[in-house]
Scaffold this motif. Structure first.
Motif, PDB file in Angstrom:
ATOM      1  N   UNK A 135       0.863  -1.241  -0.067  1.00 61.97           N
ATOM      2  CA  UNK A 135       0.057  -0.095  -0.124  1.00 61.97           C
ATOM      3  C   UNK A 135       0.799   1.206  -0.004  1.00 61.97           C
ATOM      4  N   UNK A 136       0.544   2.181  -0.865  1.00 58.26           N
ATOM      5  CA  UNK A 136       1.209   3.299  -0.870  1.00 58.26           C
ATOM      6  C   UNK A 136       0.767   4.338   0.152  1.00 58.26           C
ATOM      7  N   UNK A 137       1.752   4.971   1.057  1.00 57.32           N
ATOM      8  CA  UNK A 137       1.397   5.951   2.079  1.00 57.32           C
ATOM      9  C   UNK A 137       1.160   7.251   1.466  1.00 57.32           C
ATOM     10  N   UNK A 138       1.521   7.641   0.247  1.00 57.16           N
ATOM     11  CA  UNK A 138       1.317   8.932  -0.044  1.00 57.16           C
ATOM     12  C   UNK A 138       0.030   9.389  -0.750  1.00 57.16           C
ATOM     13  N   UNK A 139      -0.597   8.219  -1.176  1.00 54.80           N
ATOM     14  CA  UNK A 139      -2.053   8.170  -1.667  1.00 54.80           C
ATOM     15  C   UNK A 139      -3.263   8.952  -1.038  1.00 54.80           C
ATOM     16  N   UNK A 140      -4.060   9.668  -1.721  1.00 54.80           N
ATOM     17  CA  UNK A 140      -5.008  10.434  -0.736  1.00 54.80           C
ATOM     18  C   UNK A 140      -6.462   9.942  -1.007  1.00 54.80           C
ATOM     19  N   UNK A 141      -6.355   8.874  -1.786  1.00 55.42           N
ATOM     20  CA  UNK A 141      -7.776   7.940  -1.969  1.00 55.42           C
ATOM     21  C   UNK A 141      -7.305   6.549  -1.830  1.00 55.42           C
ATOM     22  N   UNK A 142      -8.086   5.607  -1.454  1.00 63.21           N
ATOM     23  CA  UNK A 142      -7.886   4.297  -1.606  1.00 63.21           C
ATOM     24  C   UNK A 142      -8.367   3.594  -2.693  1.00 63.21           C
ATOM     25  N   UNK A 143      -7.373   2.580  -3.219  1.00 56.88           N
ATOM     26  CA  UNK A 143      -7.807   2.100  -4.444  1.00 56.88           C
ATOM     27  C   UNK A 143      -8.588   0.825  -4.260  1.00 56.88           C
ATOM     28  N   UNK A 144      -9.161   0.094  -5.096  1.00 59.52           N
ATOM     29  CA  UNK A 144     -10.300  -1.051  -5.102  1.00 59.52           C
ATOM     30  C   UNK A 144      -9.730  -1.755  -3.842  1.00 59.52           C
ATOM     31  N   UNK A 163     -15.046  -2.150   7.489  1.00 58.81           N
ATOM     32  CA  UNK A 163     -14.554  -2.051   8.734  1.00 58.81           C
ATOM     33  C   UNK A 163     -13.207  -2.846   9.035  1.00 58.81           C
ATOM     34  N   UNK A 164     -12.958  -3.336   8.193  1.00 55.60           N
ATOM     35  CA  UNK A 164     -11.746  -4.379   8.476  1.00 55.60           C
ATOM     36  C   UNK A 164     -10.132  -3.802   8.444  1.00 55.60           C
ATOM     37  N   UNK A 165     -10.097  -2.707   7.684  1.00 56.20           N
ATOM     38  CA  UNK A 165      -8.725  -2.013   7.670  1.00 56.20           C
ATOM     39  C   UNK A 165      -8.836  -0.590   8.108  1.00 56.20           C
ATOM     40  N   UNK A 166      -7.628   0.045   8.694  1.00 51.51           N
ATOM     41  CA  UNK A 166      -7.564   1.327   8.800  1.00 51.51           C
ATOM     42  C   UNK A 166      -6.732   1.862   7.963  1.00 51.51           C
ATOM     43  N   UNK A 167      -7.145   2.784   7.110  1.00 50.86           N
ATOM     44  CA  UNK A 167      -6.389   3.538   6.190  1.00 50.86           C
ATOM     45  C   UNK A 167      -5.123   4.344   6.722  1.00 50.86           C
ATOM     46  N   UNK A 168      -4.122   4.387   5.922  1.00 51.60           N
ATOM     47  CA  UNK A 168      -3.211   5.407   6.341  1.00 51.60           C
ATOM     48  C   UNK A 168      -3.518   6.815   6.842  1.00 51.60           C
ATOM     49  N   UNK A 169      -2.635   7.657   7.445  1.00 50.12           N
ATOM     50  CA  UNK A 169      -3.015   8.815   7.926  1.00 50.12           C
ATOM     51  C   UNK A 169      -3.075   9.810   6.352  1.00 50.12           C
ATOM     52  N   UNK A 170      -2.198   9.442   5.363  1.00 44.67           N
ATOM     53  CA  UNK A 170      -2.665  10.483   4.394  1.00 44.67           C
ATOM     54  C   UNK A 170      -3.706  10.361   3.597  1.00 44.67           C
ATOM     55  N   UNK A 211      -6.608  10.356   5.730  1.00 43.96           N
ATOM     56  CA  UNK A 211      -7.539  10.845   6.500  1.00 43.96           C
ATOM     57  C   UNK A 211      -8.622  11.950   6.206  1.00 43.96           C
ATOM     58  N   UNK A 212      -8.283  12.758   5.428  1.00 40.08           N
ATOM     59  CA  UNK A 212      -9.130  13.819   4.830  1.00 40.08           C
ATOM     60  C   UNK A 212     -10.172  13.134   4.021  1.00 40.08           C
ATOM     61  N   UNK A 213      -9.825  12.002   3.395  1.00 41.29           N
ATOM     62  CA  UNK A 213     -10.879  11.260   2.485  1.00 41.29           C
ATOM     63  C   UNK A 213     -11.956  10.510   3.184  1.00 41.29           C
ATOM     64  N   UNK A 251     -19.442   7.226  13.696  1.00 40.97           N
ATOM     65  CA  UNK A 251     -18.738   7.865  14.955  1.00 40.97           C
ATOM     66  C   UNK A 251     -17.672   6.679  15.247  1.00 40.97           C
ATOM     67  N   UNK A 252     -18.119   5.474  15.386  1.00 39.04           N
ATOM     68  CA  UNK A 252     -16.960   4.678  15.783  1.00 39.04           C
ATOM     69  C   UNK A 252     -16.187   4.342  14.641  1.00 39.04           C
ATOM     70  N   UNK A 253     -16.554   4.364  13.310  1.00 37.94           N
ATOM     71  CA  UNK A 253     -15.411   4.316  12.322  1.00 37.94           C
ATOM     72  C   UNK A 253     -14.660   5.472  12.323  1.00 37.94           C
ATOM     73  N   UNK A 254     -14.944   6.695  12.547  1.00 37.75           N
ATOM     74  CA  UNK A 254     -14.195   7.869  12.826  1.00 37.75           C
ATOM     75  C   UNK A 254     -13.348   7.514  13.772  1.00 37.75           C
ATOM     76  N   UNK A 255     -13.542   6.944  14.946  1.00 35.68           N
ATOM     77  CA  UNK A 255     -12.703   6.849  16.111  1.00 35.68           C
ATOM     78  C   UNK A 255     -11.957   5.681  15.837  1.00 35.68           C
ATOM     79  N   UNK A 256     -12.060   4.888  15.108  1.00 36.13           N
ATOM     80  CA  UNK A 256     -11.417   3.568  14.536  1.00 36.13           C
ATOM     81  C   UNK A 256     -10.177   4.031  13.802  1.00 36.13           C
ATOM     82  N   UNK A 257     -10.462   5.199  13.093  1.00 32.74           N
ATOM     83  CA  UNK A 257      -9.322   5.677  12.135  1.00 32.74           C
ATOM     84  C   UNK A 257      -8.514   6.873  12.878  1.00 32.74           C
ATOM     85  N   UNK A 258      -8.950   7.168  14.062  1.00 28.19           N
ATOM     86  CA  UNK A 258      -8.246   8.231  14.838  1.00 28.19           C
ATOM     87  C   UNK A 258      -8.595   9.671  14.500  1.00 28.19           C
TER      88      UNK A 258
END
Length: 131
Positions: free
Chosen positions: A1-10, A19-26, A28-30, A93-100
């Motif tokens: 997984x690329x850390x610099x992406x702003x949107x997730x791929x498929x 709800x299985x994975x947390x996306x990288x901080x890059x 978070x705006x998405x 809300x739980x999903x937002x909390x899950x992503x920090x």
């Protein structure tokens, strides 16, 4: 997984959507826009409905009347959709909390819509006490 992406791929999006994975901080705006932006409630309801729909589709291939098919599937599907609507904010809300992220982002759109109402209240009655 690329850390610099702003949107997730498929391949990142499907586990994220359920709800299985947390996306990288890059991303978070998405994520914040996806879970708290315009249309977030409808996206959540659709994501709830897809697995239930896929499980119930085989019942429609049983050789019986349409009424019988409906009585096999709708008593499951309707409450599923009802609870996805009712628990929508809690889930997001739980999903937002899950992503920090801040869980209060869910109410940002409602606060923006009611900003005039709050301003009128403050003008008429003064600011609230913080007690």
């Amino acid at each position: 997984m690329s850390e610099g992406r702003s949107k997730p791929n498929l391949l990142q999006f499907i586990p994220y959507a359920y709800g299985r994975t947390v996306l990288p901080p890059s991303m978070h705006p998405w994520v914040a826009h996806d879970l708290a932006g315009p249309g977030a409630a409808m996206r959540t309801i659709v994501r709830f409905a897809i697995p239930c729909f896929l499980i119930l589709v085989p019942f429609w291939f049983i050789d019986t009347s349409v009424l019988n098919r409906m009585t096999m599937t709708l008593p499951i599907f309707i409450p599923f959709i009802y609870f996805s609507i009712v628990l929508n904010k809690i889930y997001r809300r739980g999903r937002l909390r899950h992503h920090g992220l801040d869980p209060e982002l869910v109410d940002v759109i409602a606060r923006q819509k009611e900003a005039d109402l709050h301003a009128d209240y403050i003008a008429k009655y003064g600011p609230r006490d913080d007690d």
